[in-house]
Design an enzyme around this catalytic site. Structure first.
Site, short mmCIF file in Angstrom:
data_model
loop_
_atom_site.label_atom_id
_atom_site.label_comp_id
_atom_site.label_asym_id
_atom_site.label_seq_id
_atom_site.Cartn_x
_atom_site.Cartn_y
_atom_site.Cartn_z
N ARG A 92 57.67 144.49 -52.09
CA ARG A 92 58.75 143.62 -52.58
C ARG A 92 59.99 144.46 -52.87
O ARG A 92 59.93 145.48 -53.56
CB ARG A 92 58.29 142.91 -53.86
N SER A 93 61.13 143.99 -52.35
CA SER A 93 62.40 144.66 -52.67
C SER A 93 63.21 143.77 -53.59
O SER A 93 63.33 144.03 -54.78
CB SER A 93 63.18 145.00 -51.40
N HIS A 96 63.16 137.73 -52.56
CA HIS A 96 63.75 136.45 -52.14
C HIS A 96 62.96 135.74 -51.04
O HIS A 96 63.41 134.70 -50.55
CB HIS A 96 65.19 136.67 -51.67
N ASP A 97 61.85 136.28 -50.61
CA ASP A 97 61.11 135.64 -49.53
C ASP A 97 60.89 134.15 -49.86
O ASP A 97 60.37 133.82 -50.93
CB ASP A 97 59.75 136.33 -49.38
N CYS A 158 74.28 135.93 -51.21
CA CYS A 158 73.70 135.89 -52.55
C CYS A 158 73.45 137.34 -53.03
O CYS A 158 72.66 138.07 -52.43
CB CYS A 158 72.39 135.11 -52.48
N GLY A 165 64.05 143.58 -47.58
CA GLY A 165 63.67 142.44 -46.76
C GLY A 165 64.83 141.96 -45.89
O GLY A 165 64.65 141.63 -44.71
N TYR A 172 72.83 138.01 -42.56
CA TYR A 172 74.17 137.59 -42.15
C TYR A 172 74.96 137.10 -43.36
O TYR A 172 74.39 136.73 -44.38
CB TYR A 172 74.11 136.43 -41.11
N ILE A 223 59.66 150.46 -45.91
CA ILE A 223 60.99 151.03 -45.71
C ILE A 223 61.48 151.53 -47.06
O ILE A 223 61.47 150.79 -48.05
CB ILE A 223 61.96 149.99 -45.13
N TYR A 460 64.67 133.14 -43.18
CA TYR A 460 64.47 131.84 -43.85
C TYR A 460 63.02 131.46 -43.59
O TYR A 460 62.72 130.47 -42.94
CB TYR A 460 65.43 130.79 -43.32
P1 FDA Z 1 61.40 140.24 -50.54
O1 FDA Z 1 61.26 141.41 -51.41
O2 FDA Z 1 60.76 138.97 -50.99
O3 FDA Z 1 60.89 140.62 -49.09
C1 FDA Z 1 60.97 139.76 -47.98
C2 FDA Z 1 60.02 140.24 -46.88
O4 FDA Z 1 60.34 141.57 -46.50
C3 FDA Z 1 58.55 140.29 -47.33
O5 FDA Z 1 57.73 140.06 -46.22
C4 FDA Z 1 58.41 141.71 -47.81
O6 FDA Z 1 57.08 142.18 -47.84
C5 FDA Z 1 59.25 142.47 -46.81
N1 FDA Z 1 59.84 143.66 -47.40
C6 FDA Z 1 60.65 143.71 -48.47
N2 FDA Z 1 61.01 144.96 -48.71
C7 FDA Z 1 60.40 145.74 -47.80
C8 FDA Z 1 60.39 147.13 -47.57
N3 FDA Z 1 61.10 147.96 -48.33
N4 FDA Z 1 59.64 147.61 -46.56
C9 FDA Z 1 58.92 146.76 -45.79
N5 FDA Z 1 58.91 145.43 -45.96
C10 FDA Z 1 59.64 144.91 -46.96
N6 FDA Z 1 69.70 135.64 -45.81
C11 FDA Z 1 70.82 135.90 -45.10
O7 FDA Z 1 70.72 136.42 -43.99
N7 FDA Z 1 72.04 135.63 -45.63
C12 FDA Z 1 72.20 135.09 -46.87
O8 FDA Z 1 73.33 134.86 -47.30
C13 FDA Z 1 71.02 134.81 -47.62
N8 FDA Z 1 71.11 134.25 -48.87
C14 FDA Z 1 69.95 134.00 -49.58
C15 FDA Z 1 70.05 133.44 -50.86
C16 FDA Z 1 68.90 133.17 -51.59
C17 FDA Z 1 69.03 132.57 -52.98
C18 FDA Z 1 67.63 133.44 -51.02
C19 FDA Z 1 66.38 133.13 -51.81
C20 FDA Z 1 67.53 133.99 -49.76
C21 FDA Z 1 68.69 134.28 -49.02
N9 FDA Z 1 68.62 134.84 -47.75
C22 FDA Z 1 69.77 135.11 -47.05
C23 FDA Z 1 67.31 135.16 -47.17
C24 FDA Z 1 66.98 136.64 -47.37
O9 FDA Z 1 67.71 137.41 -46.42
C25 FDA Z 1 65.49 136.88 -47.13
O10 FDA Z 1 64.74 136.12 -48.03
C26 FDA Z 1 65.14 138.37 -47.25
O11 FDA Z 1 63.91 138.61 -46.63
C27 FDA Z 1 65.10 138.78 -48.69
O12 FDA Z 1 64.85 140.14 -48.85
P2 FDA Z 1 64.27 140.64 -50.26
O13 FDA Z 1 64.09 142.09 -50.18
O14 FDA Z 1 65.09 140.06 -51.35
O15 FDA Z 1 62.90 139.83 -50.30
#
Ligand code: FDA
Length: 525
Positions: A92-93, A96-97, A158, A165, A172, A223, A460
């Protein structure tokens, strides 16, 4: 206590012992960053970055262990010990998944929460930055804005989204038409593979480096950091918000927008937010469209451009504000444009909502009756808090070949459409009603959106479009159902890379790329 729970308590204990015995404790001992359900801070750590209240329930599966690494060796220990003791790893980073796959699993698992690994260093002369995976895009934007008024980065809107992730699925935002995606600007990365090796671009090789820029990081390793190329932005950027109602020919306007929005000058992006609101009279619901434009330049530039390309909108100067790139992002993230830039540091939403989202790509303009059908669905009770975002493509997005990185949605797509339905009431029945509503909308849209495959955006995440078996093995055929929707023909290359770098399918979730060798092994057993 059942035999099963005794066995899993033993497995957890063995796993913890393994972590303590196999860690490099020369700097910070791993014991300081391990949390089990016996720790008083366990729940607050787990819940902190969970965005969607659907996954904040007592019944949601919880990890046996959470590790919040402070150094690379902590991650290496988790990878080593998880394989030895049959624990699944979720990374988890930013959390937002959309389906919670970074912190939920249905088998015994450990969450590697990268929140402590979030340093960012910018080289202004070379216009590059190294960003640790636990940083958010808000933290990145803050750092860029602190460093220079004319540098920017083409990622999401956001601020609390994590770069781990986000970049690994594309990413974008308001610079999409000018510069493409965040993943298009990644020039190096640090990744820990299934063998626990810390690799950079050179040592991981071009295939793996290709795969993690859009193929979803979770399939290939952990990563730790990205190196990106920053982009140039003018010191003045203009944002314009034009609200239009049904009485102002909204249906015809949105219909017309489809013919022009992907052809605008690439310094201009005009997205549309459709939503249902209370009508000013009669207590009924009605639909509004907010045309949100960002122009890389002053207001004098955007008015003539709009008059030439989309005169029907009738954009006027008072709908526009001149500001900076970073404040244009704030505006799009629905903060006041003059808010303190420190809001970019918020990691956890002030109000947590329940939601379910989907995505589609539109390649032929939809007829007016399609919009009328959408608006009728908005009038249903469950659609009351729904929103549909239309994001125009074209510009740089059409210039980048479909296979340059795994993200394949390039030339030929007019726009991406992403509906989301929100609700605030607890209860599984309420949740079911809203989820059924968005599925009905999805089904209604079938004739109007991309086909064979019906494309979706991996960031998404939508588990409705298909899922791997989480116990046992997933066949290539099963995974292609969702895989082709996210990656089109790039799915095959992703499977080849996965088979090469993680043959036993250790890094897995409900929508991870399957390794062919693990599937063949099961067939042979
Ligand atoms: P999270 O930590 O939940 O990880 C998402 C996925 O990536 C999981 O499968 C996780 O295991 C994997 N992962 C995370 N970190 C990793 C690492 N270091 N190494 C390997 N795998 C890893 N998208 C967009 O393109 N433009 C936008 O403007 C937005 N806006 C937006 C707003 C809100 C409120 C939400 C909830 C979501 C978005 N998104 C978005 C979607 C967003 O890009 C997408 O949910 C990403 O995967 C989020 O990355 P996180 O690290 O926050 O999520």
């Amino acid at each position: 206590m059942s035999l099963h729970s005794i066995a899993s308590a033993d497995a957890q204990e063995n796993f913890l012992q393994c972590l303590l015995q196999n860690s490099d404790n020369s700097t910070t001992s791993i014991s300081k960053v391990i949390y089990t359900q016996n720790n008083s801070s366990y729940s607050s750590i787990l819940d902190f970055t969970i965005q969607n209240r659907r996954f904040l329930k007592a019944a949601t599966p919880k990890p046996q262990v959470i590790v919040k690494p402070l150094q690379v060796s902590h991650i290496q220990s988790v990878i080593f010990c998880s394989q030895l003791h049959g624990m699944q790893v979720r990374v988890r980073s930013g959390g937002h998944d959309y389906e919670g796959l970074s912190y939920i699993s249905h088998v015994p698992y450990v969450v590697i929460d990268l929140i402590n690994l979030r340093s960012i260093s910018i080289d202004v002369e070379k216009t590059t930055a190294w960003i640790q995976a636990g940083a958010t895009i808000g933290e990145l934007y803050h750092k860029i804005a602190d460093t220079s008024g004319t540098l920017g980065f083409p990622a999401g809107v956001c601020p609390s989204v994590g770069v781990g992730g986000h970049f690994s699925g594309g990413g974008y935002g308001i610079l999409l038409r000018k510069y493409g995606l965040a993943a298009d600007h990644v020039v190096d990365a640090h990744l820990i593979d299934v063998k626990g090796r810390l690799l950079d671009r050179k040592s991981m090789g071009e295939d793996l480096f290709w795969a993690i820029r859009g193929g979803g990081g979770a399939s290939f390793g952990v990563i730790v950091a990205w190196k990106v190329e920053l982009v140039t932005v003018p010191s003045t950027v203009t944002v314009c918000s034009s609200l239009r109602s049904l009485k102002q020919n909204l249906t015809q306007l949105v219909h017309r927008w489809q013919f022009v929005a992907d052809k605008f000058d690439e310094d201009l992006i005009t997205g549309v937010f459709l939503s249902s609101v209370n009508a000013s009279t009669g207590g009924n619901r009605t639909v509004i469209a907010s045309f949100e434009s960002v122009f890389l330049g002053g207001v004098d530039g955007v008015i003539p451009l709009m008059q030439k390309s989309f005169p029907e909108l009738g954009l006027v100067e008072k709908e526009c504000t001149e500001t900076s790139w970073v404040r244009a992002v704030l505006h799009h993230a629905r903060f006041p444009i003059e808010a303190s830039l420190d809001v970019l540091f918020n990691r956890s939403p002030v109000t947590k909502r329940f939601y379910k989202a989907k995505s589609d790509y539109v390649r032929e303009p939809m007829p007016e009756i399609a919009f009328e059908g959408i608006f009728e669905l908005f009038n249903e009770k469950e659609g009351g808090n729904a929103e549909i975002m239309l994001v125009p493509y074209g510009g740089k997005m059409s210039e980048i070949p479909e296979s340059a990185i795994p993200f394949p949605h390039r030339a030929g797509n007019i726009y991406k459409m992403s509906p989301v339905v929100y609700w605030y009431e607890e209860g599984s029945e309420t949740a079911e009603r809203h989820i059924s509503w968005i599925r009905k909308l999805h089904s209604f849209l079938t004739p109007f959106v991309s086909k064979n495959p019906r494309a979706s955006y991996i960031n998404y995440r939508d588990i409705d479009i298909g899922a791997n078996k989480i116990r046992g093995y997933t066949s290539y055929k099963q995974a292609s159902i969702w895989g082709r929707k996210y990656f089109r023909n790039n799915f095959d290359r992703l499977v080849v890379v996965k088979t090469m770098v993680d043959p036993h399918n250790f890094f897995r979730n409900e929508q991870s790329i399957p390794s062919l060798s693990s599937w063949r092994k099961q067939k042979d057993d």
